[in-house]
Design a protein around this motif. Structure first.
Motif, PDB file in Angstrom:
ATOM      1  N   THR A  66     -48.711 -63.532 -25.666  1.00  0.00           N
ATOM      2  CA  THR A  66     -48.391 -64.305 -26.861  1.00  0.00           C
ATOM      3  C   THR A  66     -47.416 -65.431 -26.538  1.00  0.00           C
ATOM      4  N   ILE A  67     -46.404 -65.131 -25.735  1.00  0.00           N
ATOM      5  CA  ILE A  67     -45.439 -66.161 -25.343  1.00  0.00           C
ATOM      6  C   ILE A  67     -46.136 -67.303 -24.619  1.00  0.00           C
ATOM      7  N   MET A  68     -46.990 -66.969 -23.661  1.00  0.00           N
ATOM      8  CA  MET A  68     -47.664 -68.005 -22.882  1.00  0.00           C
ATOM      9  C   MET A  68     -48.569 -68.872 -23.761  1.00  0.00           C
ATOM     10  N   ILE A  69     -49.247 -68.258 -24.706  1.00  0.00           N
ATOM     11  CA  ILE A  69     -50.101 -69.032 -25.624  1.00  0.00           C
ATOM     12  C   ILE A  69     -49.240 -69.972 -26.466  1.00  0.00           C
ATOM     13  N   LYS A  70     -48.136 -69.456 -27.012  1.00  0.00           N
ATOM     14  CA  LYS A  70     -47.275 -70.285 -27.857  1.00  0.00           C
ATOM     15  C   LYS A  70     -46.579 -71.386 -27.060  1.00  0.00           C
ATOM     16  N   LEU A  71     -46.445 -71.203 -25.755  1.00  0.00           N
ATOM     17  CA  LEU A  71     -45.845 -72.238 -24.916  1.00  0.00           C
ATOM     18  C   LEU A  71     -46.877 -73.227 -24.382  1.00  0.00           C
ATOM     19  N   LYS A 122     -27.403 -65.975 -12.984  1.00  0.00           N
ATOM     20  CA  LYS A 122     -26.625 -66.871 -13.854  1.00  0.00           C
ATOM     21  C   LYS A 122     -27.233 -66.922 -15.269  1.00  0.00           C
ATOM     22  N   VAL A 123     -27.416 -65.751 -15.842  1.00  0.00           N
ATOM     23  CA  VAL A 123     -28.015 -65.652 -17.172  1.00  0.00           C
ATOM     24  C   VAL A 123     -27.091 -66.255 -18.226  1.00  0.00           C
ATOM     25  N   ASP A 124     -27.691 -66.739 -19.321  1.00  0.00           N
ATOM     26  CA  ASP A 124     -26.909 -67.290 -20.417  1.00  0.00           C
ATOM     27  C   ASP A 124     -27.565 -66.950 -21.754  1.00  0.00           C
ATOM     28  N   GLU A 125     -27.052 -67.573 -22.833  1.00  0.00           N
ATOM     29  CA  GLU A 125     -27.475 -67.218 -24.195  1.00  0.00           C
ATOM     30  C   GLU A 125     -28.931 -67.537 -24.510  1.00  0.00           C
ATOM     31  N   LEU A 126     -29.583 -68.351 -23.691  1.00  0.00           N
ATOM     32  CA  LEU A 126     -30.998 -68.649 -23.919  1.00  0.00           C
ATOM     33  C   LEU A 126     -31.913 -67.579 -23.326  1.00  0.00           C
ATOM     34  N   ASP A 127     -31.357 -66.719 -22.502  1.00  0.00           N
ATOM     35  CA  ASP A 127     -32.154 -65.701 -21.817  1.00  0.00           C
ATOM     36  C   ASP A 127     -32.298 -64.435 -22.663  1.00  0.00           C
ATOM     37  N   THR A 128     -33.354 -63.668 -22.352  1.00  0.00           N
ATOM     38  CA  THR A 128     -33.642 -62.418 -23.054  1.00  0.00           C
ATOM     39  C   THR A 128     -33.737 -61.288 -22.043  1.00  0.00           C
ATOM     40  N   VAL A 140     -40.782 -61.174 -30.246  1.00  0.00           N
ATOM     41  CA  VAL A 140     -41.509 -62.276 -29.616  1.00  0.00           C
ATOM     42  C   VAL A 140     -41.173 -63.610 -30.264  1.00  0.00           C
ATOM     43  N   GLU A 141     -41.069 -63.652 -31.575  1.00  0.00           N
ATOM     44  CA  GLU A 141     -40.751 -64.909 -32.255  1.00  0.00           C
ATOM     45  C   GLU A 141     -39.410 -65.463 -31.786  1.00  0.00           C
ATOM     46  N   ARG A 142     -38.466 -64.601 -31.552  1.00  0.00           N
ATOM     47  CA  ARG A 142     -37.150 -65.048 -31.087  1.00  0.00           C
ATOM     48  C   ARG A 142     -37.173 -65.453 -29.613  1.00  0.00           C
ATOM     49  N   ILE A 143     -37.967 -64.770 -28.820  1.00  0.00           N
ATOM     50  CA  ILE A 143     -38.077 -65.136 -27.407  1.00  0.00           C
ATOM     51  C   ILE A 143     -38.699 -66.522 -27.265  1.00  0.00           C
ATOM     52  N   VAL A 144     -39.761 -66.784 -28.016  1.00  0.00           N
ATOM     53  CA  VAL A 144     -40.446 -68.081 -27.914  1.00  0.00           C
ATOM     54  C   VAL A 144     -39.478 -69.222 -28.182  1.00  0.00           C
ATOM     55  N   LYS A 145     -38.654 -69.094 -29.208  1.00  0.00           N
ATOM     56  CA  LYS A 145     -37.700 -70.151 -29.539  1.00  0.00           C
ATOM     57  C   LYS A 145     -36.746 -70.417 -28.383  1.00  0.00           C
ATOM     58  N   ARG A 146     -36.332 -69.376 -27.713  1.00  0.00           N
ATOM     59  CA  ARG A 146     -35.413 -69.538 -26.587  1.00  0.00           C
ATOM     60  C   ARG A 146     -36.116 -70.109 -25.359  1.00  0.00           C
ATOM     61  N   MET A 147     -37.334 -69.651 -25.123  1.00  0.00           N
ATOM     62  CA  MET A 147     -38.051 -70.139 -23.949  1.00  0.00           C
ATOM     63  C   MET A 147     -38.473 -71.596 -24.102  1.00  0.00           C
ATOM     64  N   GLU A 148     -38.677 -72.033 -25.318  1.00  0.00           N
ATOM     65  CA  GLU A 148     -38.961 -73.451 -25.557  1.00  0.00           C
ATOM     66  C   GLU A 148     -37.782 -74.329 -25.141  1.00  0.00           C
ATOM     67  N   GLN A 149     -36.608 -73.732 -25.076  1.00  0.00           N
ATOM     68  CA  GLN A 149     -35.409 -74.455 -24.673  1.00  0.00           C
ATOM     69  C   GLN A 149     -35.016 -74.158 -23.223  1.00  0.00           C
ATOM     70  N   GLY A 150     -35.914 -73.490 -22.496  1.00  0.00           N
ATOM     71  CA  GLY A 150     -35.651 -73.210 -21.088  1.00  0.00           C
ATOM     72  C   GLY A 150     -35.177 -71.809 -20.789  1.00  0.00           C
ATOM     73  N   GLY A 151     -35.174 -70.932 -21.783  1.00  0.00           N
ATOM     74  CA  GLY A 151     -34.750 -69.560 -21.566  1.00  0.00           C
ATOM     75  C   GLY A 151     -35.731 -68.768 -20.726  1.00  0.00           C
ATOM     76  N   ARG A 152     -35.252 -67.652 -20.202  1.00  0.00           N
ATOM     77  CA  ARG A 152     -36.073 -66.774 -19.368  1.00  0.00           C
ATOM     78  C   ARG A 152     -36.097 -65.366 -19.962  1.00  0.00           C
ATOM     79  N   VAL A 153     -37.010 -64.543 -19.454  1.00  0.00           N
ATOM     80  CA  VAL A 153     -37.084 -63.137 -19.849  1.00  0.00           C
ATOM     81  C   VAL A 153     -36.854 -62.277 -18.611  1.00  0.00           C
ATOM     82  N   PHE A 154     -36.007 -61.270 -18.762  1.00  0.00           N
ATOM     83  CA  PHE A 154     -35.749 -60.312 -17.690  1.00  0.00           C
ATOM     84  C   PHE A 154     -36.125 -58.915 -18.170  1.00  0.00           C
ATOM     85  N   TYR A 155     -36.915 -58.202 -17.372  1.00  0.00           N
ATOM     86  CA  TYR A 155     -37.225 -56.804 -17.655  1.00  0.00           C
ATOM     87  C   TYR A 155     -36.297 -55.920 -16.833  1.00  0.00           C
TER      88      TYR A 155
END
Length: 278
Positions: free
Chosen positions: A216-221, A133-139, A57-72
């Motif tokens: 947790t991600i939504m709270i941190k964002l 069009k996923v990239d390095e900011l995505d999880t 989660v800590e790593r996802i938050v850092k990426r999402m703060e920069q516009g990253g997305r999460v894919f399940y």
């Protein structure tokens, strides 16, 4: 840092025989009591996985703060849980529906009925991810109770080779999906009450972990203030009423004034900000 799993003989706990037998001879009371006893193990299994969840989660938050997305990525019950979690975020937190995306083997049809062999294609998930069009900011987070689903494993392998952050949620120790994932989460809940029916304890554990990750991600964002869903979508009377009462509590307004302000601004957060700025 790449999280590694210990190398040892792989044990398919999710396929192991139930601790209970002759289920058809049990009374209704015995059945629900024993299912409840088994479910008590889920909390403990998820608790043991908290350090793994934190790392991811800590790593996802850092990426999402920069516009990253999460894919399940998932198949069957696991895939449906991912789609469910993703679909609940826009109305709950007021985020775009492309911030967290759930992909299930077999597509939308598989949400309601089994699609034969859909999970056996190891290249399908990456083809579907590439369309976004996923990239390095995505999880990419693979959800697989057994940890052996080719659709999930193949998607994770491709994602990792292309520089995406990868995580997984599995209920078997030392599984293939954990082996190919940077940050695996292993919730070892034990054999199912009905042998192999991972819609039970494994599914419950997966849902609990998904709740933790995205909440947790939504709270941190910044999508929650205090303990309230101040960005929720006002899609029905119940939610308008809830929002009005949040504003009443925060701004000490009458219910009527709070409701009018909410409807004018469109969200609790915007209503409070507008009022304080006036």
């Amino acid at each position: 840092m790449i999280a590694k799993t210990k190398k040892s003989k792989k044990i398919s706990i999710t396929e192991s025989p139930s601790h209970f037998d002759n289920l058809e001879k049990m009374s209704v009371e015995e059945l629900i009591t024993n299912i409840n006893k088994e479910d008590a193990n889920v909390h403990l299994a998820v608790q043991k996985a908290l350090p793994q969840i934190k790392e991811l989660v800590e790593r996802i938050v850092k990426r999402m703060e920069q516009g990253g997305r999460v894919f399940y990525l998932g198949a069957g019950t696991s895939g449906r849980l991912g789609v469910l979690d993703a679909s609940e975020l826009p109305p709950t937190f007021g985020v775009p529906d492309n911030m967290v995306i759930g992909l299930i083997a077999g597509g939308e049809k598989a949400l309601r009925q089994a699609v034969e062999s859909a999970e056996d294609d190891a290249n399908k998930a990456w083809n579907e991810l590439s369309a976004y069009k996923v990239d390095e900011l995505d999880t990419v987070i693979g959800i697989a109770a057994s940890g052996t689903t080719p659709y999930v494993i193949g998607g994770i392998e491709h994602a990792r080779r292309n520089g995406l952050l990868t995580g997984c949620i599995t209920c078997n120790p030392n599984s293939k999906v954990a082996e190919v994932t940077e940050f695996p989460i292993e919730a070892i809940v034990g054999p199912e009450f009905v042998t192999g029916s991972t819609r039970l304890k494994a599914g419950t554990a997966q849902k609990m972990i998904l709740n933790m990750i995205t909440t947790t991600i939504m709270i941190k964002l910044g999508r929650v203030k205090g303990n309230k869903m101040v960005n929720m979508q006002l899609t029905n009377k119940k939610l308008v009423d809830r929002g009005a009462r949040m504003i009443m509590e925060e701004l000490k307004l009458s219910y009527e004034d709070a409701r009018a302000l909410l409807l004018k601004q469109g969200s609790v957060k915007k209503a409070i900000e507008a009022y304080k700025a006036s």
